[in-house]
Design an enzyme around this catalytic site. Structure first.
Site, mmCIF file in Angstrom:
data_model
loop_
_atom_site.group_PDB
_atom_site.id
_atom_site.type_symbol
_atom_site.label_atom_id
_atom_site.label_comp_id
_atom_site.label_asym_id
_atom_site.label_seq_id
_atom_site.Cartn_x
_atom_site.Cartn_y
_atom_site.Cartn_z
ATOM 1 N N ASP A 278 -6.244 4.203 -6.896
ATOM 2 C CA ASP A 278 -7.075 3.114 -6.398
ATOM 3 C C ASP A 278 -7.198 2.013 -7.440
ATOM 4 O OD1 ASP A 278 -9.173 1.848 -4.655
ATOM 5 O OD2 ASP A 278 -10.456 2.384 -6.334
ATOM 6 N N GLU B 273 -3.045 6.691 -2.217
ATOM 7 C CA GLU B 273 -3.618 6.324 -3.516
ATOM 8 C C GLU B 273 -3.280 7.369 -4.576
ATOM 9 O OE1 GLU B 273 -7.566 3.659 -2.636
ATOM 10 O OE2 GLU B 273 -7.737 5.819 -2.320
#
Length: 246
Positions: free
Chosen positions: A65, A133
């Site tokens: 992320d 992610e």
């Protein structure tokens, strides 16, 4: 001895298949496969390392992320020199929204590589974005920043990031509606209740009111989805007034 050989052969076959499928998905051959194995390990496996630390994708999801945000922020900064902080933040949020990341994960069929004790059909939609992610985090640890940046450009920015299109994209109709109501000093409320229909899966219904008048109704399998659905309908009802908020 035969049992040990069978176990080793089984493990080699499993890891070999994973490596081949992963290489096909990524378009390159990973160096340190352990990072990718972790990226596709669900917490339901209850795996731990020698120090008792959990082995699953959640920590890599956090790292991925951060990597995505950094690369996207850099791209927007260079691509839109006239954009102020608020504009750049909003645009980045649209690119790395949970909905968009879920689409990316689905496009790559990442769910097929996940090791879990939970049947695939019981996962929520967010598993796709979470794994994407985590994959970004694994690529960073395995190949370094520049390689990871190139991967993000190839898989995210080049095919999906069009500034003009993104400017008109709505991430959350509910957030947009709340922002508009607060700005216009309007009262609003979501009356959510469990729907006792004949469906096999439990549903929720919602009535959205603005200034004590019902403006939209919706029904979905969760309260959050029902509220978002009703907000979207309200947006189109007030589109000429709310479109300036996008």
């Amino acid at each position: 001895m035969k049992n040990i050989r069978n176990i080793l052969n089984s493990r080699f076959k499993r890891n070999g298949n994973f490596f081949m499928e992963l290489s096909k998905t990524l378009g390159f051959k990973p160096k340190r496969i352990k990072f990718y194995k972790t990226a596709f390990t669900h917490r339901s496996m209850n795996l731990k390392d020698s120090k008792g630390n959990a082995i699953n994708y959640e920590r890599l999801e956090f790292l991925g992320d951060a990597m995505l945000s950094a690369v996207i922020a850099s791209h927007l900064y260079l691509e839109v020199p006239s954009g102020d902080e608020g504009y750049l933040t909003k645009m980045r949020s649209k690119i790395v929204s949970r909905e968009h990341l879920n689409e990316l994960g689905k496009d790559l069929n990442l769910i097929d590589l996940v090791e879990s004790k939970i049947p695939p059909g019981q996962f929520g939609d967010n598993i796709h974005g979470n794994i994407f992610e985590a994959l970004i985090g694994a690529i960073f640890l395995d190949k370094g920043y520049k390689f990871c940046e190139k991967f993000i450009y190839k898989r995210v920015i080049i095919p999906y990031v069009d500034i003009e299109t993104l400017e008109g994209k709505v991430i959350s109709y509910k957030s947009l509606l709340i922002e508009w109501c607060q700005k216009e000093k309007k009262t609003f409320g979501y009356n959510v209740y469990e729907d006792t229909g004949n469906d096999d899966v439990r549903h929720f219904s919602v009535k959205l009111s603005i200034d004590e008048k019902i403006v939209a109704k919706a029904r979905a399998t969760s309260k959050k989805k029902a509220e978002e659905k009703a907000s979207k309908r309200a947006f189109f009802a007030f589109q000429s007034k709310m479109s300036k908020m996008i």
